[in-house]
Design a protein around this motif. Structure first.
Motif, PDB file in Angstrom:
ATOM      1  N   GLN A 195       0.876  -1.137   0.008  1.00  0.00           N
ATOM      2  CA  GLN A 195       0.043  -0.099   0.122  1.00  0.00           C
ATOM      3  C   GLN A 195       0.914   1.368   0.006  1.00  0.00           C
ATOM      4  OE1 GLN A 195      -3.730  -0.645   2.564  1.00  0.00           O
ATOM      5  NE2 GLN A 195      -2.549  -2.728   2.807  1.00  0.00           N
ATOM      6  N   CYS A 196       1.238   1.628   1.174  1.00  0.00           N
ATOM      7  CA  CYS A 196       2.379   2.868   1.088  1.00  0.00           C
ATOM      8  C   CYS A 196       3.667   2.410   0.800  1.00  0.00           C
ATOM      9  CB  CYS A 196       2.434   3.555   2.489  1.00  0.00           C
ATOM     10  SG  CYS A 196       3.461   2.575   3.598  1.00  0.00           S
ATOM     11  N   GLY A 197       3.818   1.016   0.840  1.00  0.00           N
ATOM     12  CA  GLY A 197       5.125   0.499   0.440  1.00  0.00           C
ATOM     13  C   GLY A 197       6.392   0.704   1.195  1.00  0.00           C
ATOM     14  N   TYR A 198       6.287   1.202   2.513  1.00  0.00           N
ATOM     15  CA  TYR A 198       7.348   1.488   3.536  1.00  0.00           C
ATOM     16  C   TYR A 198       7.979   0.156   3.790  1.00  0.00           C
ATOM     17  CZ  TYR A 198      10.468   4.188   6.566  1.00  0.00           C
ATOM     18  OH  TYR A 198      11.339   4.860   7.222  1.00  0.00           O
ATOM     19  N   CYS A 199       6.905  -0.900   4.300  1.00  0.00           N
ATOM     20  CA  CYS A 199       7.571  -2.148   4.620  1.00  0.00           C
ATOM     21  C   CYS A 199       8.105  -3.094   3.543  1.00  0.00           C
ATOM     22  CB  CYS A 199       6.580  -2.702   5.706  1.00  0.00           C
ATOM     23  SG  CYS A 199       5.232  -3.610   4.465  1.00  0.00           S
ATOM     24  N   CYS A 245       3.628  -4.390   9.060  1.00  0.00           N
ATOM     25  CA  CYS A 245       3.169  -3.609   7.899  1.00  0.00           C
ATOM     26  C   CYS A 245       1.991  -2.714   8.599  1.00  0.00           C
ATOM     27  CB  CYS A 245       2.504  -4.268   6.862  1.00  0.00           C
ATOM     28  SG  CYS A 245       1.346  -3.341   5.760  1.00  0.00           S
ATOM     29  N   ARG A 246       2.157  -1.256   8.756  1.00  0.00           N
ATOM     30  CA  ARG A 246       1.413  -0.392   9.394  1.00  0.00           C
ATOM     31  C   ARG A 246       0.020  -0.197   8.490  1.00  0.00           C
ATOM     32  NH1 ARG A 246       2.301   2.128  14.319  1.00  0.00           N
ATOM     33  NH2 ARG A 246       4.470   1.749  14.845  1.00  0.00           N
ATOM     34  N   CYS A 247       0.125  -0.525   7.250  1.00  0.00           N
ATOM     35  CA  CYS A 247      -0.961  -0.562   6.277  1.00  0.00           C
ATOM     36  C   CYS A 247      -1.891  -1.953   6.694  1.00  0.00           C
ATOM     37  CB  CYS A 247      -0.600  -0.336   4.966  1.00  0.00           C
ATOM     38  SG  CYS A 247       0.421   1.142   4.456  1.00  0.00           S
TER      39      CYS A 247
HETATM   40 FE1  FES Z   1       2.502   0.575   4.274  1.00  0.00          FE
HETATM   41 FE2  FES Z   1       3.249  -1.974   4.562  1.00  0.00          FE
HETATM   42  S1  FES Z   1       2.511  -1.224   2.760  1.00  0.00           S
HETATM   43  S2  FES Z   1       3.679  -0.194   5.744  1.00  0.00           S
END
Ligand code: FES
Ligand code: FES
Length: 183
Positions: A101-105, A137-139
């Motif tokens: 989703q946001c891609g951070y993880c 994953c925060r998302c």
């Molecule tokens: Fe957003 Fe995992 S996709 S923290």
């Protein structure tokens, strides 16, 4: 502060560096080598966003001192695709299965999943969940992440790879992409 000479190979490239003994590997990778695909989510070994491979094993690079990587082979997310740009099966599966989703993880998830698949080429859903429990994953997109890891396992074992979708927005301006997704 005094520095220590270290030599390490990162994504196939040898580096000779002078580092402070307190420097963390994640900061060496990001700040000294400019490989910012490795993320820092917590700095306290909880989130897994900083996961890289050290001599072939997944480690949380915020828990490793750069001097501990002296003489080691390091792989970061930047080293996962082929030199010709072909995505690693895990990268392709994350794309195909909408596992971000946001891609951070995502970089840390992929590095942990690659380590898991190297040890267990055909993990069950339960085994994938267990293997990735050090990555947050925060998302909260865990369902598709697990699905993508199992898809990648199939690709790697010779199963059919789904046709790669063209990168969203490739060759388009941000405005054109936004235009394309308007209802
Ligand atoms: Fe957003 Fe995992 S996709 S923290
Ligand atoms: Fe290393 Fe969170 S930044 S585990």
């Amino acid at each position: 502060m005094s520095t220590v000479p270290i030599t390490l190979t990162v994504n196939g490239e040898r580096h000779e560096l002078e580092v402070e003994p307190r420097l963390l590997l994640v900061h060496l990778v990001r700040d000294r080598l400019g490989l910012t695909g490795t993320h820092v989510g917590c700095d306290t070994s909880n989130c897994g966003a900083c996961t890289i491979h050290l001599d072939g094993e997944a480690v949380k690079s915020c828990t490793v001192l750069a001097v501990q990587a002296d003489g080691a082979e390091v792989t970061t997310i930047e080293g996962m695709a082929s030199p010709d740009g072909t995505l690693h099966p895990l990268q392709q599966a994350f794309w195909d299965d909408h596992a971000l989703q946001c891609g951070y993880c995502t970089p840390g998830m992929i590095m942990s999943a690659a380590d898991l698949l190297a040890r267990n080429p055909d993990p069950s859903e339960e085994e994938v969940r267990h293997g990735l429990e050090g990555n947050l994953c925060r998302c909260t997109g865990y369902h598709n992440i697990v699905k993508a890891v199992r898809s990648a396992a199939k690709m790697q074992s010779g199963g059919t790879m789904t046709t790669p979708a063209p990168p969203q927005g490739a060759g388009q301006t941000a405005e054109a992409v936004a235009e394309g997704i308007k209802p």
